[in-house]
Design a protein around this motif. Structure first.
Motif, PDB file in Angstrom:
ATOM      1  N   LEU A 196       0.814  -1.210   0.000  1.00 54.00           N
ATOM      2  CA  LEU A 196       0.000   0.000   0.000  1.00 54.00           C
ATOM      3  C   LEU A 196       0.855   1.271   0.000  1.00 54.00           C
ATOM      4  O   LEU A 196       0.429   2.305  -0.528  1.00 54.00           O
ATOM      5  CB  LEU A 196      -0.921   0.000   1.227  1.00 54.00           C
ATOM      6  CG  LEU A 196      -1.880   1.161   1.397  1.00 54.00           C
ATOM      7  CD1 LEU A 196      -2.934   1.144   0.285  1.00 54.00           C
ATOM      8  CD2 LEU A 196      -2.540   1.092   2.763  1.00 54.00           C
ATOM      9  N   ALA A 197       2.028   1.201   0.552  1.00 54.92           N
ATOM     10  CA  ALA A 197       2.880   2.375   0.754  1.00 54.92           C
ATOM     11  C   ALA A 197       3.128   3.215  -0.500  1.00 54.92           C
ATOM     12  O   ALA A 197       3.078   4.442  -0.416  1.00 54.92           O
ATOM     13  CB  ALA A 197       4.200   1.971   1.396  1.00 54.92           C
ATOM     14  N   PRO A 198       3.368   2.637  -1.676  1.00 53.58           N
ATOM     15  CA  PRO A 198       3.590   3.504  -2.845  1.00 53.58           C
ATOM     16  C   PRO A 198       2.366   4.331  -3.231  1.00 53.58           C
ATOM     17  O   PRO A 198       2.497   5.394  -3.831  1.00 53.58           O
ATOM     18  CB  PRO A 198       3.940   2.530  -3.965  1.00 53.58           C
ATOM     19  CG  PRO A 198       4.386   1.295  -3.288  1.00 53.58           C
ATOM     20  CD  PRO A 198       3.637   1.240  -1.995  1.00 53.58           C
ATOM     21  N   PHE A 199       1.176   3.860  -2.889  1.00 50.71           N
ATOM     22  CA  PHE A 199      -0.052   4.548  -3.277  1.00 50.71           C
ATOM     23  C   PHE A 199      -0.544   5.510  -2.199  1.00 50.71           C
ATOM     24  O   PHE A 199      -1.085   6.560  -2.506  1.00 50.71           O
ATOM     25  CB  PHE A 199      -1.155   3.526  -3.593  1.00 50.71           C
ATOM     26  CG  PHE A 199      -0.739   2.521  -4.621  1.00 50.71           C
ATOM     27  CD1 PHE A 199      -0.604   2.889  -5.949  1.00 50.71           C
ATOM     28  CD2 PHE A 199      -0.448   1.223  -4.263  1.00 50.71           C
ATOM     29  CE1 PHE A 199      -0.207   1.972  -6.906  1.00 50.71           C
ATOM     30  CE2 PHE A 199      -0.052   0.300  -5.207  1.00 50.71           C
ATOM     31  CZ  PHE A 199       0.076   0.669  -6.531  1.00 50.71           C
ATOM     32  N   CYS A 200      -0.408   5.115  -0.958  1.00 48.87           N
ATOM     33  CA  CYS A 200      -0.882   5.920   0.183  1.00 48.87           C
ATOM     34  C   CYS A 200       0.200   5.917   1.259  1.00 48.87           C
ATOM     35  O   CYS A 200       0.038   5.274   2.306  1.00 48.87           O
ATOM     36  CB  CYS A 200      -2.164   5.345   0.749  1.00 48.87           C
ATOM     37  SG  CYS A 200      -3.485   5.170  -0.416  1.00 48.87           S
ATOM     38  N   PRO A 201       1.304   6.613   1.053  1.00 43.43           N
ATOM     39  CA  PRO A 201       2.425   6.496   1.986  1.00 43.43           C
ATOM     40  C   PRO A 201       2.100   6.952   3.409  1.00 43.43           C
ATOM     41  O   PRO A 201       2.524   6.315   4.380  1.00 43.43           O
ATOM     42  CB  PRO A 201       3.519   7.371   1.364  1.00 43.43           C
ATOM     43  CG  PRO A 201       2.827   8.240   0.394  1.00 43.43           C
ATOM     44  CD  PRO A 201       1.594   7.537  -0.041  1.00 43.43           C
ATOM     45  N   PHE A 202       1.340   8.013   3.541  1.00 42.97           N
ATOM     46  CA  PHE A 202       1.056   8.522   4.888  1.00 42.97           C
ATOM     47  C   PHE A 202       0.111   7.590   5.632  1.00 42.97           C
ATOM     48  O   PHE A 202       0.284   7.341   6.828  1.00 42.97           O
ATOM     49  CB  PHE A 202       0.491   9.936   4.832  1.00 42.97           C
ATOM     50  CG  PHE A 202       1.447  10.919   4.209  1.00 42.97           C
ATOM     51  CD1 PHE A 202       2.644  11.224   4.842  1.00 42.97           C
ATOM     52  CD2 PHE A 202       1.181  11.511   2.978  1.00 42.97           C
ATOM     53  CE1 PHE A 202       3.544  12.109   4.297  1.00 42.97           C
ATOM     54  CE2 PHE A 202       2.076  12.396   2.425  1.00 42.97           C
ATOM     55  CZ  PHE A 202       3.266  12.692   3.065  1.00 42.97           C
ATOM     56  N   LEU A 203      -0.859   7.055   4.937  1.00 40.90           N
ATOM     57  CA  LEU A 203      -1.792   6.112   5.559  1.00 40.90           C
ATOM     58  C   LEU A 203      -1.071   4.824   5.952  1.00 40.90           C
ATOM     59  O   LEU A 203      -1.241   4.326   7.060  1.00 40.90           O
ATOM     60  CB  LEU A 203      -2.943   5.780   4.591  1.00 40.90           C
ATOM     61  CG  LEU A 203      -3.934   4.741   5.071  1.00 40.90           C
ATOM     62  CD1 LEU A 203      -4.657   5.228   6.311  1.00 40.90           C
ATOM     63  CD2 LEU A 203      -4.916   4.410   3.974  1.00 40.90           C
ATOM     64  N   ALA A 204      -0.257   4.290   5.055  1.00 43.45           N
ATOM     65  CA  ALA A 204       0.483   3.065   5.355  1.00 43.45           C
ATOM     66  C   ALA A 204       1.429   3.269   6.533  1.00 43.45           C
ATOM     67  O   ALA A 204       1.556   2.397   7.392  1.00 43.45           O
ATOM     68  CB  ALA A 204       1.263   2.612   4.116  1.00 43.45           C
ATOM     69  N   GLU A 205       2.083   4.412   6.591  1.00 46.55           N
ATOM     70  CA  GLU A 205       2.996   4.690   7.702  1.00 46.55           C
ATOM     71  C   GLU A 205       2.237   4.782   9.024  1.00 46.55           C
ATOM     72  O   GLU A 205       2.674   4.278  10.054  1.00 46.55           O
ATOM     73  CB  GLU A 205       3.762   5.970   7.447  1.00 46.55           C
ATOM     74  CG  GLU A 205       4.788   6.269   8.502  1.00 46.55           C
ATOM     75  CD  GLU A 205       5.563   7.545   8.204  1.00 46.55           C
ATOM     76  OE1 GLU A 205       5.978   8.203   9.175  1.00 46.55           O
ATOM     77  OE2 GLU A 205       5.742   7.875   7.016  1.00 46.55           O
TER      78      GLU A 205
END
Length: 71
Positions: free
Chosen positions: A60-69
């Motif tokens: 998920l991180a490449p698409f939604c980095p802040f949410l994944a973090e």
């Protein structure tokens, strides 16, 4: 991975959503509920659940980095 390399972002996100909702939540999570109640099986089941969750967040991180973090 193939869709991401071909820059087909819609297809890559759809594959990620299918993995999370259909394969993980609908299938494995429901089946694993019984194993979590058995002390001998709970540790391995929990490890698998955590591994799948970590994999999802990494994908998920490449698409939604802040949410994944945050998750």
């Amino acid at each position: 991975s193939q869709r991401l390399q071909a820059l087909e972002l819609h297809g890559a996100i759809a594959a990620l959503q299918h993995f999370w909702l259909r394969s993980f939540c609908d299938l494995y999570l429901e089946v694993s509920k019984a194993s979590l109640k058995v002390p001998e099986e709970a540790a391995e089941t929990l490890r698998t659940l955590l591994s799948c969750s970590e994999l999802f967040l990494r994908l998920l991180a490449p698409f939604c980095p802040f949410l994944a973090e945050e998750l």
